[in-house]
Enzyme design. Structure first.
Site, PDB file in Angstrom:
ATOM      1  N   LYS A 117      -3.304 -14.206   3.726  1.00 44.04           N
ATOM      2  CA  LYS A 117      -2.972 -12.883   3.595  1.00 44.04           C
ATOM      3  C   LYS A 117      -3.983 -12.121   2.741  1.00 44.04           C
ATOM      4  O   LYS A 117      -4.224 -10.894   2.681  1.00 44.04           O
ATOM      5  CB  LYS A 117      -1.525 -12.843   2.838  1.00 44.04           C
ATOM      6  CG  LYS A 117      -1.023 -11.450   2.559  1.00 44.04           C
ATOM      7  CD  LYS A 117       0.299 -11.294   1.896  1.00 44.04           C
ATOM      8  CE  LYS A 117       0.891 -10.045   1.744  1.00 44.04           C
ATOM      9  NZ  LYS A 117       2.214  -9.808   1.161  1.00 44.04           N
TER      10      LYS A 117
ATOM     11  N   THR B  79       0.988  -1.164   0.077  1.00 40.72           N
ATOM     12  CA  THR B  79      -0.025   0.030   0.029  1.00 40.72           C
ATOM     13  C   THR B  79       0.864   1.128  -0.031  1.00 40.72           C
ATOM     14  O   THR B  79       0.649   2.222  -0.607  1.00 40.72           O
ATOM     15  CB  THR B  79      -1.086   0.031   1.122  1.00 40.72           C
ATOM     16  OG1 THR B  79      -1.603  -1.145   1.373  1.00 40.72           O
ATOM     17  CG2 THR B  79      -2.025   1.306   1.355  1.00 40.72           C
TER      18      THR B  79
ATOM     19  N   PHE C  18       8.588  -8.922   2.688  1.00 39.70           N
ATOM     20  CA  PHE C  18       8.498  -8.866   4.120  1.00 39.70           C
ATOM     21  C   PHE C  18       9.548  -7.749   4.750  1.00 39.70           C
ATOM     22  O   PHE C  18       9.553  -6.907   4.140  1.00 39.70           O
ATOM     23  CB  PHE C  18       8.811 -10.491   4.562  1.00 39.70           C
ATOM     24  CG  PHE C  18       7.965 -11.368   4.296  1.00 39.70           C
ATOM     25  CD1 PHE C  18       6.702 -10.994   4.624  1.00 39.70           C
ATOM     26  CD2 PHE C  18       8.165 -12.651   3.520  1.00 39.70           C
ATOM     27  CE1 PHE C  18       5.499 -12.190   4.526  1.00 39.70           C
ATOM     28  CE2 PHE C  18       6.996 -13.326   2.955  1.00 39.70           C
ATOM     29  CZ  PHE C  18       5.759 -13.197   3.621  1.00 39.70           C
TER      30      PHE C  18
ATOM     31  N   ALA D 128       9.633 -13.737  -0.196  1.00 44.79           N
ATOM     32  CA  ALA D 128      11.115 -13.421   0.603  1.00 44.79           C
ATOM     33  C   ALA D 128      11.272 -14.264   1.668  1.00 44.79           C
ATOM     34  O   ALA D 128      12.541 -14.288   1.981  1.00 44.79           O
ATOM     35  CB  ALA D 128      11.028 -12.055   0.937  1.00 44.79           C
TER      36      ALA D 128
ATOM     37  N   PHE E 256      -3.136   4.848  11.503  1.00 39.23           N
ATOM     38  CA  PHE E 256      -4.410   4.505  11.845  1.00 39.23           C
ATOM     39  C   PHE E 256      -5.095   5.283  12.625  1.00 39.23           C
ATOM     40  O   PHE E 256      -4.647   6.104  13.422  1.00 39.23           O
ATOM     41  CB  PHE E 256      -4.318   3.006  12.393  1.00 39.23           C
ATOM     42  CG  PHE E 256      -3.933   1.924  11.691  1.00 39.23           C
ATOM     43  CD1 PHE E 256      -5.021   0.841  11.212  1.00 39.23           C
ATOM     44  CD2 PHE E 256      -2.826   1.598  10.790  1.00 39.23           C
ATOM     45  CE1 PHE E 256      -4.718  -0.280  10.315  1.00 39.23           C
ATOM     46  CE2 PHE E 256      -2.390   0.853  10.246  1.00 39.23           C
ATOM     47  CZ  PHE E 256      -3.531  -0.315   9.922  1.00 39.23           C
TER      48      PHE E 256
END
Length: 558
Positions: free
Chosen positions: A107, A75, A303, A275, A384
């Site tokens: 995921k 993202t 990762f 990864a 957040f």
């Protein structure tokens, strides 16, 4: 209730891919192979014509050690690319393609989220342009050729006890990890133990992502070591005479895929090794193509900065000559509190002591990126709504004391506009002189390479391996493979090989349980701890949420 990722993606106003390519990148229609209206492959001939153009600046996005709380690396990559375009820097993002394993497993999709996504999201997450299918077919053609050769007389003298090549499927399926093939009588071949890996763990995937041309692809495929003879001599794919056919299966897939972000900025998606079990980077061909077409290219490595970024540096950059100008380390307050010991259910509550404790994980990643890899970096906090003012201030104070800038980002909610501060810092950092370096040298013995990564990057006290594994590593060293880089396969959730060890553990030992030669990809895989190259589905897989509604639209995909 806010719209879901798939609802946001389905409401997007997409440009025709031919219009985007022409207007944003100056690519004429004849250089594209469209797959519908909103995705296309760039022709290899066109890519070759770009070789004399100057390169843009390469920006690496990495992250802290993953947690169930989420960090938002993809993202952030998408949001940063949109933000750089907003501030007038011509930018392309270069990402991996999603695997159906995590899409239907734990995921979910891998196309970003919220208002920072690549689209068409459904297509990208579900089959896309068929690249993974081509990789699986090439891999399994070679597997079939091995058993067929043995069945028809075994002229190469293959020792059926020493066949190392596995079959693959792009799905999590623990029942396929170990099985017996060739049952049912002489007509079905010779019985032997076999097993499946997930497609992203295949050496064909690694080769696909490191190859620079069809000729290079064919040569690398031919170099794959699939077995040994009774006198322990290697048997390669070219000995079975199928590497040409494997190349034919991959010739269209090798062309990188062009799509767009929600803000109609160009994105190239190609390849997809994990990864934690492979080298975790999109294809060299895609990254190099993007660098010829843009002033900035934002890419990610899988990762955390201990896994994906290390392999990006020590495998992808070493093999390709790529040199990133700067790095972004993604973190969330929630994930840092999790590393500080907080349970998932309590992450939305303010907890300054836990946050302070969890910052040890971020600090080690920052140290690795700046001191081990020599890259300037900015910490991007994926914000957040539950993050408190006190938590943000603590973050700013602690990270600032390390001499590293920290910026808040709200690209999930606001798209590129929410990542402008990160983009401006990236531009500033990318102008600084590079101190980019590798963790180890080509000339270091394989065991020393393992120790350097384990001690310098993972903070381990030591490394260990059973006597037979140590002997195998030494045999590879003596056979002339010592100059290869290493690809460590281990859990992504911890610096250690114990997924439950959060934060930044120091007194752990990295134990190698298996070694695999990837002679075509030109690296040595060191499998550590209990990591599996064929994952299993969780108790409640994402597949249970994915469906079609009454109007034929995909729902539940995220």
């Amino acid at each position: 209730m806010p719209a879901s990722d798939i609802e946001i993606a389905q409401q997007a106003q997409l440009l025709r891919i031919t219009d985007l390519a022409r207007d944003r990148l100056g690519i004429a229609d004849e250089h594209l192979v469209p797959y519908g209206h909103h995705k296309a492959k760039l022709s290899l001939a066109y890519i070759d014509s770009l070789k004399d153009r100057p390169d843009g600046k390469l920006i690496l996005v990495t992250a802290i050690s993953p947690t169930p709380a989420g960090e938002g690396k993809t993202t952030t990559t998408v949001g940063l690319g949109d933000a750089l375009n907003r501030i007038g820097r011509k930018t392309i993002i270069a990402l991996r393609e999603p695997s159906l394993g995590p899409v239907f497993g734990m995921k979910g999709g891998a196309a970003g989220g919220g208002h920072a996504q690549v689209v068409p999201m459904e297509d990208i997450n579900l089959h896309f342009t068929g690249d993974f299918n081509a990789i699986a077919l090439a891999n399994n053609l070679l597997a079939a050729a091995i058993d067929n050769h043995v069945h028809h007389g075994n002229a190469l003298g293959i020792d059926v006890r020493r066949i190392s090549w596995k079959r693959v499927i792009d799905m999590n399926d623990r029942a396929l990890r170990q099985l017996t093939v060739g049952l049912g009588g002489p007509g079905n071949g010779y019985p032997r133990e076999d097993g499946f890996d997930i497609v992203v763990a295949s050496e064909v995937m690694a080769i696909f992502c490191l190859a620079t041309s069809l000729a290079d692809l064919k040569q690398r495929l031919g170099n794959i070591v699939v077995a040994s003879t009774r006198d322990k001599q290697p048997v390669r794919a070219r000995d079975l005479k199928v590497h040409g056919a494997m190349t034919v299966l991959l010739k269209d897939a090798l062309a990188p895929n062009l799509v767009q972000t929600l803000e109609n900025n160009p994105a190239i998606l190609h390849g997809g090794p994990f990864a934690n079990i492979a080298h975790g980077c999109n294809s060299v061909l895609a990254t190099k193509t993007a660098l010829k077409l843009a002033d900035y290219v934002v890419t990610e490595a899988g990762f955390g900065a201990d896994l994906g970024a290390e392999k990006f540096v020590d495998i992808k950059c070493r093999k390709s000559g790529l040199k990133p100008a700067a790095a972004v380390i993604v973190a969330t307050v929630r994930a840092l509190k999790y590393h500080g010991g907080v349970d998932l259910a309590d992450l939305n509550r303010e907890n300054l002591p836990a946050l302070a404790k969890g910052l040890a994980n971020l600090e080690r990643h920052v140290e690795n990126v700046t001191e081990r890899y020599g890259l300037p970096c900015v910490v991007s906090i994926n914000q957040f709504s539950a993050d408190t003012k006190a938590e943000i201030e603590l973050l700013r104070e602690r990270v600032g004391a390390w001499g590293v800038p920290v910026r808040l980002a709200r690209h999930w909610a606001d798209g590129g506009a929410g990542a402008v501060e990160v983009a401006e810092e990236v531009v500033r950092l990318a102008e600084a002189p590079s101190r980019f370096r590798f963790v180890y040298d080509d000339a270091d013995p394989l065991w020393d390479k393992l120790r350097k990564v384990a001690l310098r990057i993972y903070g381990a006290a030591d490394v260990s391996a059973a006597a037979d594994v140590r002997a195998q590593i030494q045999q590879l060293q003596d056979a002339g493979y010592g100059h290869y880089p290493i690809c460590i396969a281990k859990t992504q959730y911890s610096f250690s090989t114990d997924a439950k060890l959060r934060g930044a553990p120091t007194d752990h030992v990295i134990t190698v349980r298996e070694v695999r030669l990837a002679a075509g990809a030109e690296f040595i895989v060191m499998i550590c701890g209990d990591i599996m190259t064929m994952p299993g589905l969780p108790k409640v897989p994402s597949a249970e949420q994915i469906d079609l509604d009454d109007e034929g639209r995909v729902v539940g995909l995220f």
